[in-house]
Scaffold this motif. Structure first.
Motif, PDB file in Angstrom:
ATOM      1  N   HIS A  45       0.840  -1.201   0.000  1.00  0.00           N
ATOM      2  CA  HIS A  45       0.000   0.000   0.000  1.00  0.00           C
ATOM      3  C   HIS A  45       0.873   1.249   0.000  1.00  0.00           C
ATOM      4  O   HIS A  45       0.495   2.287  -0.537  1.00  0.00           O
ATOM      5  N   TRP A  49       0.444   5.017  -1.607  1.00  0.00           N
ATOM      6  CA  TRP A  49       0.598   6.280  -0.855  1.00  0.00           C
ATOM      7  C   TRP A  49       1.625   7.160  -1.572  1.00  0.00           C
ATOM      8  O   TRP A  49       1.446   8.377  -1.688  1.00  0.00           O
ATOM      9  N   GLY A 166      -8.150  -9.188   4.383  1.00  0.00           N
ATOM     10  CA  GLY A 166      -7.618  -9.396   3.038  1.00  0.00           C
ATOM     11  C   GLY A 166      -6.275  -8.755   2.743  1.00  0.00           C
ATOM     12  O   GLY A 166      -5.610  -9.129   1.779  1.00  0.00           O
ATOM     13  N   GLY A 167      -5.851  -7.797   3.516  1.00  0.00           N
ATOM     14  CA  GLY A 167      -4.666  -7.002   3.175  1.00  0.00           C
ATOM     15  C   GLY A 167      -3.363  -7.785   3.230  1.00  0.00           C
ATOM     16  O   GLY A 167      -3.305  -8.897   3.772  1.00  0.00           O
ATOM     17  N   GLY A 168      -2.320  -7.183   2.645  1.00  0.00           N
ATOM     18  CA  GLY A 168      -1.005  -7.830   2.650  1.00  0.00           C
ATOM     19  C   GLY A 168      -0.493  -8.064   4.060  1.00  0.00           C
ATOM     20  O   GLY A 168      -0.014  -9.157   4.395  1.00  0.00           O
ATOM     21  N   VAL A 169      -0.580  -7.034   4.914  1.00  0.00           N
ATOM     22  CA  VAL A 169      -0.136  -7.201   6.299  1.00  0.00           C
ATOM     23  C   VAL A 169      -1.083  -8.153   7.029  1.00  0.00           C
ATOM     24  O   VAL A 169      -0.644  -9.026   7.784  1.00  0.00           O
ATOM     25  N   SER A 188     -13.481  -9.253   8.145  1.00  0.00           N
ATOM     26  CA  SER A 188     -13.403  -8.683   6.810  1.00  0.00           C
ATOM     27  C   SER A 188     -14.788  -8.201   6.425  1.00  0.00           C
ATOM     28  O   SER A 188     -15.793  -8.748   6.878  1.00  0.00           O
ATOM     29  N   ARG A 189     -14.809  -7.186   5.542  1.00  0.00           N
ATOM     30  CA  ARG A 189     -16.099  -6.699   5.044  1.00  0.00           C
ATOM     31  C   ARG A 189     -16.678  -7.652   4.024  1.00  0.00           C
ATOM     32  O   ARG A 189     -17.841  -7.580   3.675  1.00  0.00           O
ATOM     33  N   LYS A 193     -13.548 -13.043   1.333  1.00  0.00           N
ATOM     34  CA  LYS A 193     -12.276 -12.893   2.048  1.00  0.00           C
ATOM     35  C   LYS A 193     -12.346 -13.572   3.413  1.00  0.00           C
ATOM     36  O   LYS A 193     -11.337 -14.111   3.893  1.00  0.00           O
ATOM     37  N   SER A 244      -0.201  -0.461  13.032  1.00  0.00           N
ATOM     38  CA  SER A 244       0.887  -0.103  12.102  1.00  0.00           C
ATOM     39  C   SER A 244       0.360   0.604  10.860  1.00  0.00           C
ATOM     40  O   SER A 244       1.134   0.890   9.960  1.00  0.00           O
ATOM     41  N   THR A 247      -5.395   2.467   6.897  1.00  0.00           N
ATOM     42  CA  THR A 247      -5.839   2.465   5.498  1.00  0.00           C
ATOM     43  C   THR A 247      -7.134   3.252   5.299  1.00  0.00           C
ATOM     44  O   THR A 247      -7.289   3.944   4.296  1.00  0.00           O
ATOM     45  N   MET A 272       7.483  -1.255  10.477  1.00  0.00           N
ATOM     46  CA  MET A 272       8.451  -2.120   9.789  1.00  0.00           C
ATOM     47  C   MET A 272       9.107  -3.101  10.761  1.00  0.00           C
ATOM     48  O   MET A 272       8.435  -3.694  11.590  1.00  0.00           O
TER      49      MET A 272
HETATM   50  N1  LIG Z   1       3.939   1.013   9.705  1.00  0.00           N
HETATM   51  C1  LIG Z   1       4.494   0.206   8.815  1.00  0.00           C
HETATM   52  O1  LIG Z   1       5.662  -0.106   8.862  1.00  0.00           O
HETATM   53  C2  LIG Z   1       3.624  -0.384   7.756  1.00  0.00           C
HETATM   54  C3  LIG Z   1       4.089  -1.457   6.986  1.00  0.00           C
HETATM   55  C4  LIG Z   1       3.217  -2.034   6.058  1.00  0.00           C
HETATM   56  C5  LIG Z   1       1.951  -1.501   5.890  1.00  0.00           C
HETATM   57  N2  LIG Z   1       1.564  -0.423   6.616  1.00  0.00           N
HETATM   58  C6  LIG Z   1       0.209   0.140   6.469  1.00  0.00           C
HETATM   59  O2  LIG Z   1      -0.726  -0.880   6.790  1.00  0.00           O
HETATM   60  C7  LIG Z   1      -1.894  -0.742   5.970  1.00  0.00           C
HETATM   61  C8  LIG Z   1      -2.149  -2.055   5.253  1.00  0.00           C
HETATM   62  O3  LIG Z   1      -1.126  -2.234   4.274  1.00  0.00           O
HETATM   63  P1  LIG Z   1      -1.275  -3.389   3.213  1.00  0.00           P
HETATM   64  O4  LIG Z   1      -0.106  -3.285   2.283  1.00  0.00           O
HETATM   65  O5  LIG Z   1      -1.600  -4.664   3.913  1.00  0.00           O
HETATM   66  O6  LIG Z   1      -2.590  -2.821   2.444  1.00  0.00           O
HETATM   67  P2  LIG Z   1      -3.682  -3.575   1.633  1.00  0.00           P
HETATM   68  O7  LIG Z   1      -3.118  -4.864   1.146  1.00  0.00           O
HETATM   69  O8  LIG Z   1      -4.221  -2.593   0.652  1.00  0.00           O
HETATM   70  O9  LIG Z   1      -4.800  -3.906   2.771  1.00  0.00           O
HETATM   71  C9  LIG Z   1      -5.922  -3.162   2.975  1.00  0.00           C
HETATM   72  C10 LIG Z   1      -6.975  -3.975   3.786  1.00  0.00           C
HETATM   73  O10 LIG Z   1      -7.561  -3.059   4.703  1.00  0.00           O
HETATM   74  C11 LIG Z   1      -8.923  -3.362   4.871  1.00  0.00           C
HETATM   75  N3  LIG Z   1      -9.731  -2.135   4.726  1.00  0.00           N
HETATM   76  C12 LIG Z   1      -9.491  -1.103   3.912  1.00  0.00           C
HETATM   77  N4  LIG Z   1     -10.451  -0.167   4.052  1.00  0.00           N
HETATM   78  C13 LIG Z   1     -11.298  -0.638   4.980  1.00  0.00           C
HETATM   79  C14 LIG Z   1     -12.505  -0.146   5.559  1.00  0.00           C
HETATM   80  N5  LIG Z   1     -13.029   1.033   5.205  1.00  0.00           N
HETATM   81  N6  LIG Z   1     -13.122  -0.894   6.482  1.00  0.00           N
HETATM   82  C15 LIG Z   1     -12.601  -2.097   6.858  1.00  0.00           C
HETATM   83  N7  LIG Z   1     -11.467  -2.609   6.326  1.00  0.00           N
HETATM   84  C16 LIG Z   1     -10.829  -1.888   5.405  1.00  0.00           C
HETATM   85  C17 LIG Z   1      -9.341  -4.321   3.786  1.00  0.00           C
HETATM   86  O11 LIG Z   1      -9.725  -5.509   4.406  1.00  0.00           O
HETATM   87  P3  LIG Z   1     -11.093  -6.272   4.004  1.00  0.00           P
HETATM   88  O12 LIG Z   1     -11.362  -5.946   2.566  1.00  0.00           O
HETATM   89  O13 LIG Z   1     -10.742  -7.703   4.267  1.00  0.00           O
HETATM   90  O14 LIG Z   1     -12.163  -5.765   4.921  1.00  0.00           O
HETATM   91  C18 LIG Z   1      -8.085  -4.486   2.936  1.00  0.00           C
HETATM   92  O15 LIG Z   1      -7.903  -5.816   2.555  1.00  0.00           O
HETATM   93  C19 LIG Z   1      -1.626   0.444   5.029  1.00  0.00           C
HETATM   94  O16 LIG Z   1      -2.246   1.588   5.569  1.00  0.00           O
HETATM   95  C20 LIG Z   1      -0.117   0.569   5.057  1.00  0.00           C
HETATM   96  O17 LIG Z   1       0.317   1.878   4.790  1.00  0.00           O
HETATM   97  C21 LIG Z   1       2.376   0.134   7.543  1.00  0.00           C
END
Ligand SMILES: NC(=O)c1ccc[n+]([C@@H]2O[C@H](COP(=O)([O-])OP(=O)(O)OC[C@H]3O[C@@H](n4cnc5c(N)ncnc54)[C@H](OP(=O)(O)O)[C@@H]3O)[C@@H](O)[C@H]2O)c1
Length: 323
Positions: A45, A49, A166-169, A188-189, A193, A244, A247, A272
Motif C-alpha cells: 500500500h 501512498w 484481506g490485506g497484505g499485512v 473482513s467486510r 475474504k 501499524s 488504510t 516495519m
Molecule cells: N507502519 C508500517 O511499517 C507499515 C508497513 C506495512 C503496511 N503499513 C500500512 O498498513 C496498511 C495495510 O497495508 P497493506 O499493504 O496490507 O494494504 P492492503 O493490502 O491494501 O490492505 C488493505 C486492507 O484493509 C482493509 N480495509 C481497507 N479499508 C477498509 C474499511 N473502510 N473498512 C474495513 N477494512 C478496510 C481491507 O480488508 P477487508 O477488505 O478484508 O475488509 C483491505 O484488505 C496500510 O495503511 C499501510 O500503509 C504500515
C-alpha cells in the motif's frame, strides 16, 4: 534500465502518475553499498501512498517505486533485501532511527532491474523459498512479525484479532499467528475474504464491526478509523492494540478513551522491523514450512494492473512482480 516509477502525484487518481519505462541504473553512494539484481518485487500500500504524494516531495521525482525485493547479490548469492535504510552512524534498532527511510523514499526503489542498498541490508534467501515468496517479506510480512512478536509480545496460546483480513499485512498476521500457535480471529467486510481467511489459518471469522463472542488478548490494527472502535471493544481488560497503519483514515470518530483507561488497555505503535527480525522471519518460515500468501504474480511490465487491483481493494495476499 527498465523501471516502474512515480513521475507525478495525485491524491484522487494515484495511477495517473505511474510510469513504466527507462531510468538510469542506481548509483552506489559509497563502497558500503552494493547492487542487487531484482528477480521479484512485491507491491505494498506504501507504493500507492507514494503516488498520492504521501512521504515524498516533488523534488524526489521521478522516483522508482517498490520497497520489497528478492534477487541476486553481486556474487550471485540469492538474497532478500531489507527495505529500511538507516543512517550509517546509527546503531541499534534501525526502526527507531529518526533519519531512516524506506527504499523508494530517499533512495530509488525495487521495481527495476537493479536496486542499490547498503551491504548490511541483505539477508540470505533459503533454498526452500522462491524469489516470489521471498519478495513478499521485507515490508508486509516483516511488519506483521514485529507487530505480533516484538511489539505485541504474543505467545502460543494467546488469542489475537486481525482486522481487515484481506490485506497484505493482515494475511501475513493470520498466517504467522497461526504458525506460532495463537488462536486467530479475523474480520473482513467481504464474505469471500472471510472464507479465505479461514483457509489460511484463522480459527473464526466475523463481519467488520461484528461483536465477538470472546474478548481477545490483542488486536492487530492496520485499518484505522473504520475498525478502531471495534478493536478497543474487543479487548479483554489489560489487553493491547498494536497499530501499524490506517488504510481507512487516521481521524477517529471516537477514540474510546474511557474504555482505554478503565480497562487499562495498551495502544502500541509498530513500524516495519529490523534486519535481525527479517532474518528471524526468514528462519521461522523456513523451519515451519510456512509460505507467504500471493494473490497474483505479474511480469513487472504489467505493474499497472497490480496497482489497479490494489487501489480497487480486490486483493487477498500479496501482488508480486517478476523480472
Ligand atoms: N507502519 C508500517 O511499517 C507499515 C508497513 C506495512 C503496511 N503499513 C500500512 O498498513 C496498511 C495495510 O497495508 P497493506 O499493504 O496490507 O494494504 P492492503 O493490502 O491494501 O490492505 C488493505 C486492507 O484493509 C482493509 N480495509 C481497507 N479499508 C477498509 C474499511 N473502510 N473498512 C474495513 N477494512 C478496510 C481491507 O480488508 P477487508 O477488505 O478484508 O475488509 C483491505 O484488505 C496500510 O495503511 C499501510 O500503509 C504500515
Amino acid at each position: 534500465m527498465f523501471a516502474v516509477y512515480a513521475e507525478s502525484f495525485s491524491k484522487d487518481d494515484p495511477l495517473a502518475g505511474l510510469a513504466v519505462g527507462d531510468r538510469p541504473a542506481p548509483e552506489l553512494p559509497d563502497s558500503t553499498w552494493t547492487t542487487v539484481t531484482v528477480r521479484a518485487a512485491s507491491l505494498n500500500h506504501h507504493d500507492l501512498w507514494s503516488l498520492q504524494g504521501v512521504g515524498l516531495k516533488d523534488e524526489a521525482l521521478p522516483m522508482i517505486l517498490g520497497c520489497d525485493a528478492a534477487g541476486l547479490d553481486e556474487d550471485g548469492n540469492e538474497v532478500v533485501v531489507h527495505a529500511v535504510i538507516s543512517d550509517p552512524a546509527w546503531s541499534g534498532d534501525e526502526t527507531f532511527d529518526p533519519r531512516r527511510s524506506l527504499l523508494s523514499e530517499r533512495y530509488q526503489g525495487t521495481f527495476a532491474e537493479k536496486v542499490a542498498v547498503p551491504r548490511t541490508n541483505v539477508v540470505p534467501k533459503p533454498a526452500s523459498m522462491s524469489f516470489e515468496e521471498a519478495a513478499c517479506l521485507p515490508t508486509a510480512w516483516l511488519t506483521a512479525y514485529r507487530m505480533l512478536f516484538t511489539r505485541g509480545g504474543l505467545k502460543a496460546g494467546d488469542t489475537v484479532l486481525v482486522q481487515g483480513a484481506g490485506g497484505g499485512v493482515a494475511t501475513a498476521l493470520i498466517v504467522l499467528a497461526r504458525a506460532a500457535g495463537l488462536r486467530v480471529l479475523a474480520t473482513s467486510r467481504d464474505e469471500g475474504k472471510r472464507a479465505r481467511a479461514l483457509e489460511i489459518g484463522a480459527h473464526d471469522v466475523y463481519e467488520s464491526g461484528e461483536r465477538l463472542p470472546v474478548k481477545v488478548d490483542a488486536v492487530m490494527e492496520t485499518v484505522g478509523r473504520a475498525t478502531w472502535s471495534h478493536s478497543v471493544r474487543s479487548l479483554r481488560p489489560g489487553g493491547r492494540i498494536v497499530i501499524s497503519g490506517t488504510t481507512s483514515g487516521p481521524k477517529l470518530d471516537d477514540a474510546e478513551l474511557t474504555r482505554i483507561f478503565f480497562l487499562q488497555l495498551s495502544v502500541i505503535g509498530s513500524t516495519m522491523g529490523t534486519r535481525d527480525e527479517l532474518a528471524s522471519l526468514v528462519s521461522m518460515l523456513d523451519a515451519t514450512g510456512t509460505t507467504p500468501l500471493i494473490d497474483q504474480v505479474l511480469p513487472m511490465e504489467k505493474a499497472r494492473d497490480g496497482f489497479a487491483a490494489m487501489a480497487g481493494g480486490d486483493v487477498f495476499g500479496k501482488i508480486v512482480f517478476t523480472r
